[in-house]
Every structure is written in C-alpha cells, then in structure tokens.
Scaffold this motif. Structure first.
Motif, short mmCIF file in Angstrom:
data_model
loop_
_atom_site.label_atom_id
_atom_site.label_comp_id
_atom_site.label_asym_id
_atom_site.label_seq_id
_atom_site.Cartn_x
_atom_site.Cartn_y
_atom_site.Cartn_z
N LEU A 27 0.84 -1.20 0.00
CA LEU A 27 0.00 0.00 0.00
C LEU A 27 0.87 1.25 0.00
CD1 LEU A 27 -2.73 -1.12 2.58
CD2 LEU A 27 -2.83 -1.24 0.08
N PHE A 28 0.26 2.34 -0.39
CA PHE A 28 0.99 3.61 -0.44
C PHE A 28 1.28 4.10 0.98
CE2 PHE A 28 0.75 8.26 -0.22
CZ PHE A 28 1.87 8.59 -0.97
N ARG A 29 2.49 4.53 1.19
CA ARG A 29 2.88 5.14 2.45
C ARG A 29 3.41 6.54 2.19
NH1 ARG A 29 6.18 0.34 5.66
NH2 ARG A 29 4.43 -1.16 5.78
N PRO A 30 2.87 7.53 2.85
CA PRO A 30 3.38 8.90 2.63
C PRO A 30 4.81 9.02 3.13
CG PRO A 30 1.85 8.85 4.46
CD PRO A 30 1.77 7.49 3.81
N PRO A 31 5.64 9.73 2.40
CA PRO A 31 7.04 9.89 2.83
C PRO A 31 7.14 10.68 4.12
CG PRO A 31 6.56 11.33 0.99
CD PRO A 31 5.34 10.47 1.15
N LEU A 32 8.14 10.31 4.91
CA LEU A 32 8.37 11.04 6.16
C LEU A 32 9.12 12.33 5.88
CD1 LEU A 32 9.44 8.06 8.47
CD2 LEU A 32 7.22 9.17 8.33
N LYS A 33 8.68 13.40 6.51
CA LYS A 33 9.34 14.68 6.39
C LYS A 33 10.13 14.94 7.66
CE LYS A 33 5.79 16.64 3.36
NZ LYS A 33 4.82 17.76 3.17
N PRO A 34 11.45 14.82 7.59
CA PRO A 34 12.23 15.04 8.82
C PRO A 34 12.20 16.50 9.24
CG PRO A 34 13.68 14.78 6.93
CD PRO A 34 12.31 14.49 6.43
N VAL A 35 12.17 16.69 10.52
CA VAL A 35 12.18 18.03 11.11
C VAL A 35 13.60 18.33 11.55
CG1 VAL A 35 11.26 19.52 12.92
CG2 VAL A 35 9.79 17.80 11.83
N ILE A 36 14.19 19.38 10.97
CA ILE A 36 15.57 19.75 11.29
C ILE A 36 15.53 20.87 12.31
CG2 ILE A 36 17.74 20.60 10.37
CD1 ILE A 36 16.96 19.37 7.69
N ALA A 37 16.11 20.62 13.44
CA ALA A 37 16.14 21.64 14.50
C ALA A 37 17.12 22.74 14.12
CB ALA A 37 16.52 21.01 15.83
N ASP A 38 16.79 23.95 14.50
CA ASP A 38 17.63 25.11 14.21
C ASP A 38 18.67 25.25 15.31
OD1 ASP A 38 18.71 27.35 13.22
OD2 ASP A 38 17.01 28.68 13.60
N LEU A 39 19.74 24.41 15.18
CA LEU A 39 20.80 24.45 16.17
C LEU A 39 22.11 24.77 15.48
CD1 LEU A 39 19.93 21.29 18.32
CD2 LEU A 39 19.41 23.66 18.85
N ALA A 40 22.95 25.48 16.19
CA ALA A 40 24.27 25.81 15.66
C ALA A 40 25.23 24.67 15.99
CB ALA A 40 24.77 27.13 16.25
N LEU A 41 25.83 24.06 14.96
CA LEU A 41 26.76 22.97 15.16
C LEU A 41 28.11 23.50 15.59
CD1 LEU A 41 25.91 20.75 12.05
CD2 LEU A 41 25.05 20.55 14.38
N GLN A 42 28.69 22.84 16.55
CA GLN A 42 30.00 23.23 17.06
C GLN A 42 31.01 22.16 16.67
OE1 GLN A 42 29.66 23.85 21.24
NE2 GLN A 42 28.22 25.56 21.07
N ALA A 43 32.09 22.58 16.10
CA ALA A 43 33.13 21.65 15.69
C ALA A 43 33.93 21.17 16.89
CB ALA A 43 34.06 22.30 14.67
N GLY A 44 34.35 19.91 16.86
CA GLY A 44 35.15 19.38 17.94
C GLY A 44 36.56 19.94 17.93
N GLU A 45 37.17 19.88 19.10
CA GLU A 45 38.52 20.41 19.22
C GLU A 45 39.58 19.36 18.87
OE1 GLU A 45 38.86 21.87 23.11
OE2 GLU A 45 37.38 23.49 22.87
N GLU A 46 39.28 18.04 19.07
CA GLU A 46 40.28 17.00 18.83
C GLU A 46 40.27 16.59 17.37
OE1 GLU A 46 39.63 13.77 21.38
OE2 GLU A 46 39.87 14.90 23.25
#
Length: 482
Positions: A365-384
C-alpha cells in the motif's frame, strides 16, 4: 493353544528352549540371582563373567571337575547367541566393552519356574476382592448416565458415613493374620510382574527401532514420505494402549507425594507381625524405587534410540547430498568438454520454468514519505583531530563460516583437533579468529581438552611497516567431538 502353534513355540521360543536345555538349572538360577533379584538391567561382560566363574567354581567343588568344564565367557556368549536368545549382548554408546541384559523371554521362564515351588500358604480372598474392585471400576467408569453416577456416589458416601459411625462407637474392624498374609503375597506377586513388564516394554521399543532402520535402508521414495511414516508409527506406539498405560503409570509414580506415601505404607506394612513371619525380601522396602529405576532405564533407552535414529537419518541425508554433488560435477565436466567441441544443432532447450503471477493484494500500500524536522541548532566543531581510518580497519570474524568448517570436518570422522582445523583452513584474522574457534567449542559444539598435550598454532600477520611476520600460540590440545 493348537498343536501347530505350540510346536512352533517349542522349537523357536527362547523361554521354551531354556526349559528344555540341559543347562536350565545353571542358567535360570544364575540369571535369577544376578539380574532379577537385585533388579539389574545392564551388566558389563567382565563383571558377569566373573560372577559366573565363581558360580561354576562352587558347582565343580560340589559336583566334580567334569561339571561345566568350559570357561564362563563361552557360556555367556552361547546364551546370547541367536540359537539360544537368553541374553542380549550389545555395546553401549561410548564404550568398547560388551554389555549383557536379560531378555523378556528368559525372565518369563524364570518367573514361571518360581511358581512351581510349593507354597505353605495360598491366598485367594485378596484376588477375589481385586477382581471385584476392577469390575466395579470398569462399570462405574463407563457409566454415562449422570443420575446413576450420582446414586452410586451417594451409596458410597452412606457406606463411609456408616463406617465412621461404627469406629466412633468403638467398633474398629481389623484384618486377621490370614488376611494380611493373603494381601501381602498378592502385593509381592504384582510388584514382581510389574518389573518384568518394564523389560518387555523396552524390548518392544527396540523392535520398533529395528523395523524403522530396515525401512530406511530399503526406502526408495521421497524423504518426506519416509519421515511421515516413521513419525506416524512412533506416535502410534506412544498412543497405543501399552504406551498410554506406561505414561499414566510413570506420571503417577513420579509424583513426590505418591513416593512418600508408598514409603510410609511399606514401612507400616513390613512392621506388622504376620508380614514379618513371612520373611519378605529385604528389597521389598524399596520396591517402588526399583520401579522408578526400571522406568528410568526404559526412558533412557527410548531417548538413545531416538538419538541414534536421528544420526542415522543425518548420515542418509549426507550421502544423498553427496550423490547430488557428484551428479552436478558430472554435468559441469560434460559442459566443459562441450565448450571446445560443440556438436552441431541444438544441444539443450530450457522452457519457461514458471509463470510470473502478481496478485493485487500482494502489492504494498501507499505510504506517505516522512518529512524530517531539522532543528535550528548551531553545530560546534570538535577540538580534537581524530583519524577516521580506525573505523574502517576493524577485523570481523565470520563465526557462521567457522561453524560450517567444523561441521564439515566432523562429517566423515568422529573428532577433530583445533590444530587440524587451522591446518586445513589457515587463520586469516589471527588471534581474533583463534578466540572465535574456542568460543564455538564452548557454546555450539562438544569439546574435550587434553591438558597433557601442547600444540602450537601459527598464522601470518602484517606488521606496521608492511612486512609479513609469523606469530604462534601455544595451548593445550582442543578436540571437537561429533
């Protein structure tokens, strides 16, 4: 009881052959003392020969050196031969020493000989009461009318109430000495017959196993039909009158409450003065444990026969698979021969093997595609600063492939060592693969460790500079057993 049947029994039945034999007094008395009285089911050949040698020595001292001149083992082998059939000689699983067991026909002959002796007291009252009680149980157990069943139960309740009233009034009826002796003799006879029946039940299961093996060896049809017929016959044996009766008896006796009740009743009865005057056998006090031991031996025999039958079927399947592989190899060889010198014309035609059918309800049967919700967060790069190459350099050991390698090695032999496995298929993952072999030996296979013998298992490993080095591990000999 016609003439033809009795004449055939006189010629072929082992019990009748025992009674006609010149060695009947020796064989019957010795086998009764060694197997029947102590309720021994299986005895090693060395122990049985030693006991018979002592018996023959005593007889020669009394009757002269010419009496029974042959060694004890020759007599035992003769008694176990198909011409006699008084003993069953076999090899137990995992042992190379022959074992002996009494056949049901011999035990029947010994039991009948025991009835020839004159008895100082022959009771008949207990047998009549037993027969009357059996008739009542059959009559009441087959009555389907509820009103008649209720009337019978009320009648029995009134009789119990009347007996309680008489006891409360001081009228306590007791069995006299004659009645006690009569019932105790009846109990001992039934107890001995029950032990004899166990050996006959075990013999019937062995005959069933032999017929199944013969059918497997001569079977030419499909394997599924063979398995269906075998399992159907085993179910028929289990659901037969003998199988259901044995199962009901076993369930009744395996109850701990019933065992305690039997022990208490035997202690009380054996302490009665009339029973003490009869001088019963010392093993009477634990006769219910003899029943348990005989029943457990029968259960173990059935389990061993089932395991042997499964191994027999596995061997047949392995031979059949090998024949299929030989046919496939023959086809490959013929195809390679045709590649260089192809014959003119059409060699082979393959029709469409099957139709492609797609039913409507089998489509998803047809399944509607999932729409992922992307949170508005600032990514921080690791130091190592990490090297991601370590994620791709993991060593993975295929345990299923190692298990198949062990099973293939055990198909044509009963045991194989870890050193032989690594010689056939060298280690590719080094120590991790060696540890996986040891884990399989403790989890999925049966293994034995020989601590007195050390083995060296070596493999090739790559060093950090790219040079191949050879490493080795020293450990006790590990043996995988089929």
């Amino acid at each position: 009881m016609d003439f033809g049947t009795l004449d055939a029994l006189r010629t072929h039945h082992p019990a009748w052959r025992l009674l006609r034999s010149d060695h009947a007094p020796l064989a019957a008395s010795f086998l009764h003392r060694v197997f029947v009285l102590p309720n021994v089911r299986v005895m090693a050949a060395a122990d049985l020969a030693e006991a018979l040698e002592d018996e023959l020595y005593g007889l020669r001292e009394r009757l002269g050196e010419g009496a029974f001149p042959r060694p004890a083992l020759e007599y035992l082998n003769e008694w176990a031969s198909p011409e006699k059939g008084w003993l069953r000689k076999f090899y137990a699983q995992g042992s190379d020493e022959p074992q002996f067991d009494l056949t049901p026909a011999t035990e029947k002959a010994i039991s009948w000989l025991g009835t020839l002796a004159e008895r100082s007291f022959v009771g008949t009252e207990s047998r009549l009461l037993t027969l009357f009680e059996l008739l009542k149980q059959m009559s009441e157990g087959s009555e389907s009318d509820p009103e008649k069943r209720i009337a019978e139960l009320r009648k029995r309740r009134d009789e119990i109430d009347a007996e309680i009233a008489r006891v409360l009034a001081g009228d306590v009826p007791l069995l006299d000495d004659t009645a006690l002796k009569d019932r105790f003799q009846q109990f001992m006879q039934l107890a001995r017959e029950l032990l004899t029946d166990f050996r006959e039940v075990e013999h019937n299961f062995r005959l069933l196993d032999r017929r199944v093996r013969e059918r497997i060896a001569l079977w030419e049809g499909a394997k599924g039909a063979l398995l269906e017929e075998i399992m159907g016959e085993r179910d028929a044996i289990a659901d037969s009158d003998q199988g259901r009766s044995f199962r009901a008896f076993w369930d009744f006796l395996m109850s701990s409450r019933r065992q305690e009740e039997l022990t208490e009743l035997l202690e009380r009865v054996l302490a009665l003065p009339p029973v003490v005057d009869l001088r019963p056998d010392a093993r009477t006090r634990r006769v219910h444990y003899d029943w348990l031991e005989a029943g457990e031996h029968t259960q173990r025999t059935v389990a061993q026969l089932s395991q042997q039958l499964r191994r027999f079927l596995d061997d047949q399947a392995w031979l059949e698979n090998r024949r299929i592989m030989d046919i496939l190899h023959g086809i490959e060889a013929k195809a390679l021969a045709l590649r260089d010198t192809q014959p003119p014309g059409e060699v082979m035609r393959i029709a469409q093997p099957s139709a492609e059918i797609e039913l409507p309800m089998e489509r998803p049967l047809f399944r509607p595609p999932l729409k992922p919700v992307i949170a508005d967060l600032a990514l921080q790069a690791g130091e190592e600063d990490l090297d991601p190459a370590a994620l791709y350099s993991q060593a993975v050991v295929d345990r299923a492939q190692l298990a198949r390698h062990i099973r293939q090695a055990l198909q044509d032999r009963s045991q194989v060592t870890l050193r032989e496995l690594t010689d056939r298929r060298p280690l590719k993952q080094g120590l991790a693969e060696l540890v996986a072999y040891l884990q399989l030996g403790s989890e999925a296979f049966r293994t034995t460790v020989d601590e007195d013998t050390q083995e060296v298992i070596s493999w090739e490993a790559a060093a950090t500079d790219g040079v191949t080095v050879r490493r080795a591990a020293r450990l006790p000999r590990v043996i995988y057993v089929r």
